[in-house]
Write a protein that holds these residues in place. Structure first.
Motif, PDB file in Angstrom:
ATOM      1  N   ARG A 272      -9.391   5.761  -0.546  1.00  0.00           N
ATOM      2  CA  ARG A 272     -10.547   5.179  -1.230  1.00  0.00           C
ATOM      3  C   ARG A 272     -10.294   3.716  -1.588  1.00  0.00           C
ATOM      4  NH1 ARG A 272     -15.665   4.251  -1.421  1.00  0.00           N
ATOM      5  NH2 ARG A 272     -16.511   3.936  -3.522  1.00  0.00           N
ATOM      6  N   SER A 273      -9.076   3.397  -1.998  1.00  0.00           N
ATOM      7  CA  SER A 273      -8.770   2.013  -2.353  1.00  0.00           C
ATOM      8  C   SER A 273      -8.876   1.099  -1.124  1.00  0.00           C
ATOM      9  CB  SER A 273      -7.381   1.914  -2.980  1.00  0.00           C
ATOM     10  OG  SER A 273      -6.356   2.172  -2.035  1.00  0.00           O
ATOM     11  N   LYS A 274      -8.508   1.601   0.053  1.00  0.00           N
ATOM     12  CA  LYS A 274      -8.631   0.802   1.271  1.00  0.00           C
ATOM     13  C   LYS A 274     -10.100   0.495   1.563  1.00  0.00           C
ATOM     14  CE  LYS A 274      -6.076   3.387   4.050  1.00  0.00           C
ATOM     15  NZ  LYS A 274      -5.346   3.813   5.277  1.00  0.00           N
TER      16      LYS A 274
ATOM     17  N   PRO B 114      -1.881  -4.320  -1.662  1.00  0.00           N
ATOM     18  CA  PRO B 114      -3.344  -4.278  -1.524  1.00  0.00           C
ATOM     19  C   PRO B 114      -3.937  -5.633  -1.113  1.00  0.00           C
ATOM     20  CG  PRO B 114      -2.671  -3.112  -3.490  1.00  0.00           C
ATOM     21  CD  PRO B 114      -1.442  -3.788  -2.959  1.00  0.00           C
ATOM     22  N   ARG B 115      -3.399  -6.705  -1.648  1.00  0.00           N
ATOM     23  CA  ARG B 115      -3.926  -8.037  -1.303  1.00  0.00           C
ATOM     24  C   ARG B 115      -3.644  -8.373   0.153  1.00  0.00           C
ATOM     25  NH1 ARG B 115      -2.418  -8.314  -6.634  1.00  0.00           N
ATOM     26  NH2 ARG B 115      -4.015  -9.123  -8.066  1.00  0.00           N
ATOM     27  N   GLU B 116      -2.438  -8.031   0.628  1.00  0.00           N
ATOM     28  CA  GLU B 116      -2.106  -8.277   2.031  1.00  0.00           C
ATOM     29  C   GLU B 116      -3.000  -7.453   2.950  1.00  0.00           C
ATOM     30  OE1 GLU B 116       2.686  -9.250   1.455  1.00  0.00           O
ATOM     31  OE2 GLU B 116       1.994  -7.201   1.848  1.00  0.00           O
ATOM     32  N   TYR B 117      -3.249  -6.204   2.559  1.00  0.00           N
ATOM     33  CA  TYR B 117      -4.122  -5.333   3.350  1.00  0.00           C
ATOM     34  C   TYR B 117      -5.526  -5.928   3.417  1.00  0.00           C
ATOM     35  CZ  TYR B 117      -6.852  -1.257   4.752  1.00  0.00           C
ATOM     36  OH  TYR B 117      -7.722  -0.406   5.400  1.00  0.00           O
ATOM     37  N   ARG B 118      -6.052  -6.378   2.262  1.00  0.00           N
ATOM     38  CA  ARG B 118      -7.402  -6.955   2.228  1.00  0.00           C
ATOM     39  C   ARG B 118      -7.475  -8.196   3.107  1.00  0.00           C
ATOM     40  NH1 ARG B 118     -10.136  -7.873  -3.478  1.00  0.00           N
ATOM     41  NH2 ARG B 118     -11.435  -6.078  -2.866  1.00  0.00           N
ATOM     42  N   LYS B 119      -6.461  -9.032   3.055  1.00  0.00           N
ATOM     43  CA  LYS B 119      -6.472 -10.261   3.845  1.00  0.00           C
ATOM     44  C   LYS B 119      -6.491  -9.959   5.333  1.00  0.00           C
ATOM     45  CE  LYS B 119      -3.953 -14.598   4.492  1.00  0.00           C
ATOM     46  NZ  LYS B 119      -2.766 -15.404   4.075  1.00  0.00           N
ATOM     47  N   LYS B 120      -5.688  -8.999   5.763  1.00  0.00           N
ATOM     48  CA  LYS B 120      -5.609  -8.664   7.195  1.00  0.00           C
ATOM     49  C   LYS B 120      -6.913  -8.062   7.709  1.00  0.00           C
ATOM     50  CE  LYS B 120      -0.621  -7.735   7.273  1.00  0.00           C
ATOM     51  NZ  LYS B 120       0.416  -6.680   7.382  1.00  0.00           N
ATOM     52  N   TRP B 121      -7.525  -7.194   6.912  1.00  0.00           N
ATOM     53  CA  TRP B 121      -8.686  -6.446   7.392  1.00  0.00           C
ATOM     54  C   TRP B 121     -10.025  -7.169   7.120  1.00  0.00           C
ATOM     55  CZ3 TRP B 121      -8.912  -2.294  10.511  1.00  0.00           C
ATOM     56  CH2 TRP B 121      -7.699  -1.625  10.758  1.00  0.00           C
ATOM     57  N   ARG B 122      -9.975  -8.278   6.388  1.00  0.00           N
ATOM     58  CA  ARG B 122     -11.229  -9.002   6.123  1.00  0.00           C
ATOM     59  C   ARG B 122     -11.241 -10.374   6.770  1.00  0.00           C
ATOM     60  NH1 ARG B 122     -13.228  -8.149  -0.014  1.00  0.00           N
ATOM     61  NH2 ARG B 122     -14.999  -9.275   0.897  1.00  0.00           N
ATOM     62  N   MET B 123     -10.275 -10.627   7.650  1.00  0.00           N
ATOM     63  CA  MET B 123     -10.234 -11.913   8.343  1.00  0.00           C
ATOM     64  C   MET B 123     -11.403 -12.031   9.314  1.00  0.00           C
ATOM     65  SD  MET B 123      -6.140 -12.342   9.056  1.00  0.00           S
ATOM     66  CE  MET B 123      -6.390 -13.873   9.959  1.00  0.00           C
TER      67      MET B 123
END
Length: 287
Positions: free
Chosen positions: A239-241, A278-287
């Motif tokens: 859910r957090s992803k 979480p921040r690294e995940y967000r950056k990779k998947w929202r580029m």
């Protein structure tokens, strides 16, 4: 006996890393016969398309008729036979069976079969739609006879589907000594699915469902292959992803929204599961 079989030799890679085929075929008995085996590093699945016979396995005898399926560990002694319960005359031929089968193996299969048995899986089962099995066995036969340059991968895929079908057939809670509690676990799991974003304590679950918490923890792990705590972590991380990718919520807000409290705990668990923050995940998947 009229049979069509292919003895298959997988590649070294397939033998060590994949579900791999050893033998596949069909058999139409023309007279009474018995096959006995033991100590084979193999698992056998066959379906009875016609006629009748019997299987002897683990000290029990099973009567088999058209529509029955078998899934056994061939490292143990077994035998199967047809035609011995009828007179040797022309009419007896109607009782001789017609089978489709495959022998297969993988390093993980003993553990898979143990899980099959834990779930109530039986050596003999009766599928709702036997065509699902016959179609797969036919496809495996055709693949093993082909010159497809990735046939070991395709065979692995088909055997994986076969195991999935077998697992679907395995759920027989009425055959298990602890089946009532296992069935109640469906309610526990449903509750977790609906309330995972809330604070959940084992003691509270135990009181809500009237199950001893230590017993509930053990049976949940045996049934679903994961602890209650790890199941909750998986739900919360998933859910957090979603929230990291599709909202602008802060990590603190997401931690609270998924039941993981502050950002530090979410970040620690997230890195443990995903290998990144979480921040690294967000950056990779929202580029």
């Amino acid at each position: 006996m009229s049979s069509s079989r292919i003895i298959y030799t997988p590649s070294t890679f397939a033998r060590t890393s994949l579900l791999h085929l050893q033998e596949v075929g069909s058999l139409k008995a023309l007279r009474s016969h018995t096959s006995r085996r033991e100590n084979l590093v193999s698992f056998l699945c066959f379906v009875v398309l016609g006629g009748s016979g019997e299987l002897k396995y683990e000290g029990k005898t099973y009567q088999l008729t058209a529509g029955d399926g078998v899934f056994i560990d061939c490292r143990k002694e077994y035998s199967h036979s047809t035609g011995y319960n009828c007179a040797e005359d022309d009419d007896s031929k109607e009782n001789l069976w017609f089978l489709q089968w495959c022998h297969f193996y993988a390093p993980c299969l003993p553990a898979v079969y143990e899980k099959y048995r834990e779930r109530g899986g039986r050596p003999v089962f009766h599928p709702d739609d036997i065509r699902l099995f016959t179609d797969l066995l036919s496809e495996l036969y055709d693949l093993s006879a082909s010159s497809d340059y990735i046939r070991d991968m395709r065979i692995n895929e088909k055997l994986s589907v076969l195991l999935t079908l077998l697992m679907e057939q395995s759920w027989h809670p009425e055959s298990m000594t602890v089946n009532r509690k296992r069935v109640e676990l469906l309610e526990v799991k449903s509750y977790l699915d609906e309330h995972y974003m809330e604070k959940i304590v084992l003691d509270d679950l135990s009181e809500r469902f009237f199950i001893n918490k230590f017993y509930m923890t053990r049976i949940f792990k045996e049934t679903y292959g994961v602890t209650i705590n790890n199941y909750l972590i998986s739900k919360r991380i998933t859910r957090s992803k979603q929230l990291l990718r599709f909202t602008d919520m802060t990590v603190d807000e997401i931690g609270n929204a998924v039941g993981m409290g502050d950002a530090n705990y979410l970040s620690r668990m997230f890195r443990k599961v995903e290998g990144s923050s979480p921040r690294e995940y967000r950056k990779k998947w929202r580029m």
